[in-house]
Design an enzyme around this catalytic site. Sequence first.
Site, PDB file in Angstrom:
ATOM      1  CG  ASP A 158      37.489  36.598  34.828  1.00 48.47           C
ATOM      2  OD1 ASP A 158      36.611  37.181  34.162  1.00 48.47           O
ATOM      3  OD2 ASP A 158      37.362  36.333  36.040  1.00 48.47           O
TER       4      ASP A 158
ATOM      5  CG  ASN B 149      30.463  33.261  30.382  1.00 48.60           C
ATOM      6  OD1 ASN B 149      31.559  32.942  29.927  1.00 48.60           O
ATOM      7  ND2 ASN B 149      30.359  33.787  31.603  1.00 48.60           N
TER       8      ASN B 149
HETATM    9  C1  IPE Z   1      35.040  32.433  33.471  1.00 47.54           C
HETATM   10  O1  IPE Z   1      34.875  33.760  33.763  1.00 47.54           O
HETATM   11  C2  IPE Z   1      34.597  32.151  32.047  1.00 47.54           C
HETATM   12  C3  IPE Z   1      35.483  32.664  31.015  1.00 47.54           C
HETATM   13  C4  IPE Z   1      36.601  33.295  31.202  1.00 47.54           C
HETATM   14  C5  IPE Z   1      35.049  32.402  29.671  1.00 47.54           C
HETATM   15  P1  IPE Z   1      33.561  34.313  34.477  1.00 47.54           P
HETATM   16  O2  IPE Z   1      33.733  35.771  34.568  1.00 47.54           O
HETATM   17  O3  IPE Z   1      32.347  33.817  33.774  1.00 47.54           O
HETATM   18  O4  IPE Z   1      33.640  33.614  35.902  1.00 47.54           O
HETATM   19  P2  IPE Z   1      33.002  34.025  37.304  1.00 47.54           P
HETATM   20  O5  IPE Z   1      31.572  34.344  37.063  1.00 47.54           O
HETATM   21  O6  IPE Z   1      33.756  35.229  37.789  1.00 47.54           O
HETATM   22  O7  IPE Z   1      33.233  32.841  38.178  1.00 47.54           O
HETATM   23  C1  IPE Z   2      36.007  37.419  30.561  1.00 50.33           C
HETATM   24  O1  IPE Z   2      35.793  38.714  31.024  1.00 50.33           O
HETATM   25  C2  IPE Z   2      35.302  37.134  29.271  1.00 50.33           C
HETATM   26  C3  IPE Z   2      34.148  36.246  29.378  1.00 50.33           C
HETATM   27  C4  IPE Z   2      33.742  35.653  30.459  1.00 50.33           C
HETATM   28  C5  IPE Z   2      33.389  36.002  28.176  1.00 50.33           C
HETATM   29  P1  IPE Z   2      34.524  39.087  31.887  1.00 50.33           P
HETATM   30  O2  IPE Z   2      33.445  39.534  30.959  1.00 50.33           O
HETATM   31  O3  IPE Z   2      34.125  37.982  32.784  1.00 50.33           O
HETATM   32  O4  IPE Z   2      35.080  40.327  32.702  1.00 50.33           O
HETATM   33  P2  IPE Z   2      34.812  40.674  34.236  1.00 50.33           P
HETATM   34  O5  IPE Z   2      35.097  39.449  35.034  1.00 50.33           O
HETATM   35  O6  IPE Z   2      33.367  41.090  34.319  1.00 50.33           O
HETATM   36  O7  IPE Z   2      35.758  41.792  34.526  1.00 50.33           O
HETATM   37 MG    MG Z   3      34.631  37.522  34.696  1.00 49.18          MG
END
Ligand code: IPE
Ligand code: IPE
Ligand code: MG
Length: 255
Positions: free
Chosen positions: A28, A76
Amino acid sequence: MALEDLQAAPAPRLAPGPVPRHVAIIMDGNGRWAKNRGLSRLQGHAEGAKAVRTITTTARENGIAALTLYAFSMQNWQRPDEEVDHLMTLLFDYLDMERATILDNGIRLKALGQLERLPGNVRDRLRRLEQDSASNKAMVLSLALSYGGREEIVAACQAIARRVAAGEVAPGAIDEAMLEAFMFTKDLPPLDLIVRTSGEMRLSNFLLWQAAYAELVVTDVLWPDFGPSTFFDCIETYRRRERRFGLTGAQVQGP
Ligand code: IPE
Ligand code: IPE
Ligand code: MG
């Protein structure tokens, strides 16, 4: 440094000690990493893909048997179309670029999740690499894609309910082992450690069933900055934990 020297550089090594067999990582923070630098979220994801390569080889070189990476959740799919399309393109390119590294390092690739939702070209590449790496034994790299823990449990319940309705299974015969057999992770070792980057203290629908007795380690490092030394710090934290599985400390420590 010449390219040959770089390739010959020894892989970073963990200090001697027990190594978790199955590590899962919630990767993340790509978006925040990019925002901090005035870049687009898409650039953050591209940088995150590079960290995947480093951590995969580091895990393999340090004797981790199974590495499971949360790359794209069911939730996602609800992100803006442009971001979803970009992530699918990155995945498509990743499967091509990393193919040789995966095969040369004896890594078996698996995909966990509702893969039918992925674009056909991504699915085809995934299937091919899964097949071509199927007999590799050094490490299993599982990519959780279009994955949700609740969705996984619901699908397992539906599959078992169909057997009950067909008279093949008595309701009283449903047990943990039966549910386990319907999980995407059924062939993997039990989950030892979940690492989450970017400081968020939640599972976000990741491996809910499997997490029951996994250790959780959260680091503030954002995924694109996550390298071997942060990974080793997480494993050192894991080593300091006492896994009691409901028992007392005295029981676990023995006489
Ligand atoms: C979790 O991260 C999913 C992945 C790392 C693929 P998210 O960014 O989607 O999670 P939330 O929304 O902060 O809970
Ligand atoms: C994790 O990074 C990757 C995926 C969930 C695909 P994020 O895209 O969730 O990054 P933040 O949480 O917005 O920083
Ligand atoms: Mg995230």
